[in-house]
Structures are given as C-alpha cells and as structure tokens.
Scaffold this motif. Structure first.
Motif, PDB file in Angstrom:
ATOM      1  N   PHE A  35       6.365 -21.496 -34.222  1.00  0.00           N
ATOM      2  CA  PHE A  35       7.810 -21.174 -34.167  1.00  0.00           C
ATOM      3  C   PHE A  35       8.551 -21.710 -32.889  1.00  0.00           C
ATOM      4  N   VAL A  36       7.610 -21.796 -31.520  1.00  0.00           N
ATOM      5  CA  VAL A  36       8.382 -22.531 -30.662  1.00  0.00           C
ATOM      6  C   VAL A  36       8.506 -24.130 -30.883  1.00  0.00           C
ATOM      7  N   LEU A  37       7.498 -24.523 -31.336  1.00  0.00           N
ATOM      8  CA  LEU A  37       7.423 -26.044 -31.482  1.00  0.00           C
ATOM      9  C   LEU A  37       8.642 -26.391 -32.478  1.00  0.00           C
ATOM     10  N   PHE A  38       8.759 -25.584 -33.626  1.00  0.00           N
ATOM     11  CA  PHE A  38       9.692 -25.924 -34.494  1.00  0.00           C
ATOM     12  C   PHE A  38      11.052 -25.673 -34.115  1.00  0.00           C
ATOM     13  N   SER A  39      11.322 -24.700 -33.148  1.00  0.00           N
ATOM     14  CA  SER A  39      12.581 -24.211 -32.791  1.00  0.00           C
ATOM     15  C   SER A  39      12.982 -25.160 -31.636  1.00  0.00           C
ATOM     16  N   LEU A  40      12.314 -25.816 -31.012  1.00  0.00           N
ATOM     17  CA  LEU A  40      12.336 -26.821 -29.925  1.00  0.00           C
ATOM     18  C   LEU A  40      13.144 -28.140 -30.771  1.00  0.00           C
ATOM     19  N   LEU A  51      16.737 -27.419 -40.309  1.00  0.00           N
ATOM     20  CA  LEU A  51      15.437 -27.379 -41.253  1.00  0.00           C
ATOM     21  C   LEU A  51      14.037 -26.964 -40.410  1.00  0.00           C
ATOM     22  N   PHE A  52      14.012 -27.748 -39.293  1.00  0.00           N
ATOM     23  CA  PHE A  52      12.918 -27.262 -38.393  1.00  0.00           C
ATOM     24  C   PHE A  52      13.018 -26.078 -37.920  1.00  0.00           C
ATOM     25  N   PHE A  53      14.257 -25.567 -37.379  1.00  0.00           N
ATOM     26  CA  PHE A  53      14.418 -24.235 -37.060  1.00  0.00           C
ATOM     27  C   PHE A  53      13.784 -23.371 -38.125  1.00  0.00           C
ATOM     28  N   PHE A  54      14.292 -23.508 -39.316  1.00  0.00           N
ATOM     29  CA  PHE A  54      14.110 -22.522 -40.548  1.00  0.00           C
ATOM     30  C   PHE A  54      12.476 -22.573 -40.957  1.00  0.00           C
ATOM     31  N   LEU A  55      11.820 -23.711 -40.496  1.00  0.00           N
ATOM     32  CA  LEU A  55      10.318 -23.832 -40.759  1.00  0.00           C
ATOM     33  C   LEU A  55       9.706 -22.802 -39.555  1.00  0.00           C
ATOM     34  N   GLY A  56       9.976 -22.986 -38.616  1.00  0.00           N
ATOM     35  CA  GLY A  56       9.664 -22.176 -37.425  1.00  0.00           C
ATOM     36  C   GLY A  56       9.635 -20.628 -37.630  1.00  0.00           C
ATOM     37  N   ILE A  57      10.799 -20.212 -37.929  1.00  0.00           N
ATOM     38  CA  ILE A  57      10.920 -18.671 -38.452  1.00  0.00           C
ATOM     39  C   ILE A  57       9.978 -18.403 -39.528  1.00  0.00           C
ATOM     40  N   LEU A  58       9.825 -19.296 -40.708  1.00  0.00           N
ATOM     41  CA  LEU A  58       9.111 -19.100 -41.713  1.00  0.00           C
ATOM     42  C   LEU A  58       7.608 -19.129 -41.392  1.00  0.00           C
ATOM     43  N   ILE A  59       7.149 -19.801 -40.674  1.00  0.00           N
ATOM     44  CA  ILE A  59       5.735 -19.732 -39.937  1.00  0.00           C
ATOM     45  C   ILE A  59       5.356 -18.241 -39.252  1.00  0.00           C
ATOM     46  N   PHE A  60       6.273 -17.844 -38.559  1.00  0.00           N
ATOM     47  CA  PHE A  60       6.205 -16.532 -37.464  1.00  0.00           C
ATOM     48  C   PHE A  60       6.252 -15.337 -38.788  1.00  0.00           C
ATOM     49  N   PHE A  61       7.453 -15.691 -39.752  1.00  0.00           N
ATOM     50  CA  PHE A  61       7.406 -14.499 -40.853  1.00  0.00           C
ATOM     51  C   PHE A  61       6.241 -14.217 -41.732  1.00  0.00           C
ATOM     52  N   SER A  62       5.605 -15.553 -41.928  1.00  0.00           N
ATOM     53  CA  SER A  62       4.428 -15.403 -42.793  1.00  0.00           C
ATOM     54  C   SER A  62       3.536 -14.728 -42.333  1.00  0.00           C
ATOM     55  N   PHE A  63       3.329 -14.922 -40.760  1.00  0.00           N
ATOM     56  CA  PHE A  63       2.167 -14.231 -40.101  1.00  0.00           C
ATOM     57  C   PHE A  63       2.375 -12.748 -40.169  1.00  0.00           C
ATOM     58  N   VAL A  64       3.626 -12.319 -40.032  1.00  0.00           N
ATOM     59  CA  VAL A  64       3.909 -10.922 -40.006  1.00  0.00           C
ATOM     60  C   VAL A  64       3.773 -10.188 -41.338  1.00  0.00           C
ATOM     61  N   LEU A  65       4.064 -11.234 -42.471  1.00  0.00           N
ATOM     62  CA  LEU A  65       3.840 -10.642 -43.846  1.00  0.00           C
ATOM     63  C   LEU A  65       2.720 -10.687 -44.067  1.00  0.00           C
ATOM     64  N   TYR A  66       1.708 -11.495 -43.659  1.00  0.00           N
ATOM     65  CA  TYR A  66       0.030 -11.409 -43.847  1.00  0.00           C
ATOM     66  C   TYR A  66      -0.495  -9.986 -43.173  1.00  0.00           C
ATOM     67  N   LEU A  67       0.041  -9.784 -42.178  1.00  0.00           N
ATOM     68  CA  LEU A  67      -0.642  -8.480 -41.566  1.00  0.00           C
ATOM     69  C   LEU A  67      -0.018  -7.408 -42.322  1.00  0.00           C
ATOM     70  N   TYR A  68       1.327  -7.294 -42.714  1.00  0.00           N
ATOM     71  CA  TYR A  68       1.670  -6.352 -43.650  1.00  0.00           C
ATOM     72  C   TYR A  68       1.093  -6.020 -44.659  1.00  0.00           C
ATOM     73  N   ALA A  69       0.792  -7.309 -45.446  1.00  0.00           N
ATOM     74  CA  ALA A  69      -0.060  -7.215 -46.813  1.00  0.00           C
ATOM     75  C   ALA A  69      -1.493  -6.655 -46.475  1.00  0.00           C
ATOM     76  N   LYS A  70      -1.999  -7.117 -45.521  1.00  0.00           N
ATOM     77  CA  LYS A  70      -3.413  -6.878 -45.301  1.00  0.00           C
ATOM     78  C   LYS A  70      -3.297  -5.221 -44.813  1.00  0.00           C
ATOM     79  N   ALA A  71      -2.435  -4.924 -44.203  1.00  0.00           N
ATOM     80  CA  ALA A  71      -2.502  -3.374 -43.781  1.00  0.00           C
ATOM     81  C   ALA A  71      -2.083  -2.615 -44.966  1.00  0.00           C
ATOM     82  N   ILE A  72      -1.187  -2.830 -45.658  1.00  0.00           N
ATOM     83  CA  ILE A  72      -1.130  -2.156 -47.173  1.00  0.00           C
ATOM     84  C   ILE A  72      -2.329  -1.998 -48.012  1.00  0.00           C
TER      85      ILE A  72
END
Length: 281
Positions: A161-166, A173-194
């Motif tokens: 997220f930091v690298l793509f945000s910079l 598009l780079f900033f969007f990819l950074g958000i997407l990477i971090f959001f994918s991690f949160v979504l992964y934790l959410y899915a695993k917890a469910i």
C-alpha cells in the motif's frame, strides 16, 4: 416460442425444488439434476421429431449441455461449486439455448453466466454479513486470531500500500492498486474468520452424509481419512461411525438460491430485450 417457455417453466420448477431440498438437507440429489437433463433433452428430441425443424432444437440442447458440462466442471474443480451445484449448472445447459443461431445462443450463455456471477457475489456478501452479525462475538475473536496468525501478510500488504501510494504521483492507478492490495488482505481475514467461526460445526457421526467435508483429517487405526474437496464416501462414513461418536465438519454456504435468482433475472432480461454484449458494440 411456446416450447421454449414450457422448458423455462419446467426448469423453474426444478430449480425451486432444488433450492428447497438444498436448504433442508444441504445437498441437491443427483436424481433431480439428471431428471432435468433427461426430460429437457427428451422433450427437445420429440419436439424436433414432430415439428420438422431438422432437429436444430435438439442439437442446440446437446451443445448447451456440452458447454455447461465444461463450465460446471470448471467451477467444481476450481472449488467454487459443490457436486450438486455443478450438476445443476450442467442441467441448465440443456434449457438455456432457444435460438437456431449458435452465436445468439452463445451470447445468451454469456448473459446468464454474467448474471449468475453477479448474483453469486451479491448473495455471498449478504449471507456473510448476516453470519457475521449473528455470530459477532465469536467472529471478532476469530478475526483477531486470524490477524495475529497472518502478521507477515499484514506487513506485506501495508508495504504494498505504501509503495504504490508513493507512486501515486505517476498515475491514480498506482494509488488504486495500493488500496486494492490492503483491501484484499482485510477481505482475506474476513473470509477466513467467517469460515472458521460460522461454517464449522460438530455433529453426531450418525448424521454424516455422503459428500460432507471433514474439518480435519481423521486417523482410524493405520488408515487416514483425509479432509478433501470431494467429501466423505459412504465407506468412510461407516468407518467413522464405528470409531467416533461426534465429528467436526465444514459446511458451505447454501448456494442454490443463486441459480434461482440468476435464472429469473435472465428470463426477465430476455423479455426486456436486454443483451449485455450488444452494449459493447
């Protein structure tokens, strides 16, 4: 067109029955899916025989069956479908083609797949939110546990997220990819917890059914019964019953309602004259 509408009504009745059965028993019986296939192809054959359409109505049913056989198996081996869902998808392949034009039928197949995937996504999100709210205390503990278990993945997502945000000054598009990477991690934790807190339960071994998924491997003497995607066989269930009173299994989301939603939307889109793919040309 009446013959097509008749097939659609038959398919609708079969799908409704499959949904009710899936909700009650957590499975769709093979006889239900196979009956729909046999009835649809049989009806197409005899209609073609007596209507004099050179069997195009029947051949298109066979082509639809072949195409959806590949799609159903693709979803099954990609672990998106259970066996009953895959067979229901294959059965619908005998229903959906209604034009004498092969390419027009392909467009309608694509329309259905798009509506199916969209319905599946929305349905899964709503079901997961319902499960999360219903079991919030357990979900919260499991989410925290998954976070601690995946700290390295968290650090990687933050770094991405930091690298793509910079690099965002080079393009949004780079900033969007950074958000997407971090959001994918949160979504992964959410899915695993469910999955861990809402989709796992302990049942009596007597209630095991063929195709049930074990939560973890079970060792019986020198034999290991593995927790795999194909689920338990009748022989494995008999062995478990002899040695275990209770067993932990993993349940999937009842997915058959997506077929009903997607099919109804597909029929409505036809009568509304909507064709997704024409909008791209």
């Amino acid at each position: 067109m009446y013959e097509v509408i008749f097939l659609w009504l038959v398919a609708l009745a079969f799908i409704i029955f499959a949904v009710v059965q899936d909700i009650k028993t957590r499975e769709i019986a093979n006889w239900l899916n196979f009956s729909l296939i046999i009835f649809a192809l049989g009806f197409r054959f005899f209609y073609s025989l007596f209507s004099g359409d050179n069997f195009s109505f029947f051949y298109n049913g066979l082509i639809g069956f072949g195409i959806f056989f590949l799609i159903g198996n693709l979803f099954y081996y990609s672990r998106l479908f259970a066996g009953g869902d895959a067979k229901l998808m294959i059965a619908l392949g005998t229903i959906l083609p209604f034009s004498a034009s092969f390419f027009y039928n392909i467009q309608n197949f694509l329309n259905f797949i798009f509506l199916f995937l969209l319905s599946g996504f929305v349905y899964t999100i709503f079901v997961s939110i319902f499960l999360c709210v219903k079991n919030f205390k357990i979900f919260r503990k499991e989410f925290i546990r998954q976070f601690k278990k995946n700290k390295k993945l968290f650090y990687f997502s933050v770094l991405g997220f930091v690298l793509f945000s910079l690099m965002g000054f080079l393009g949004f598009l780079f900033f969007f990819l950074g958000i997407l990477i971090f959001f994918s991690f949160v979504l992964y934790l959410y899915a695993k917890a469910i999955d861990e807190c809402c989709m796992v339960k302990i049942i009596s071994s007597e209630k095991l059914r063929e195709g049930d998924w074990l939560y973890s491997n079970i060792k019986i003497g020198n034999k290991l019964i593995k927790a795999n995607w194909d689920g338990l066989s009748k022989k494995e269930i008999r062995e478990i019953i002899r040695t275990h009173n209770k067993v932990k299994i993993r349940e999937g989301v009842v997915f058959s309602p997506v077929f009903l939603i997607a099919f109804i939307l597909w029929v409505i889109s036809f009568f509304a004259g909507f064709n997704l793919w024409n909008s791209f040309w």
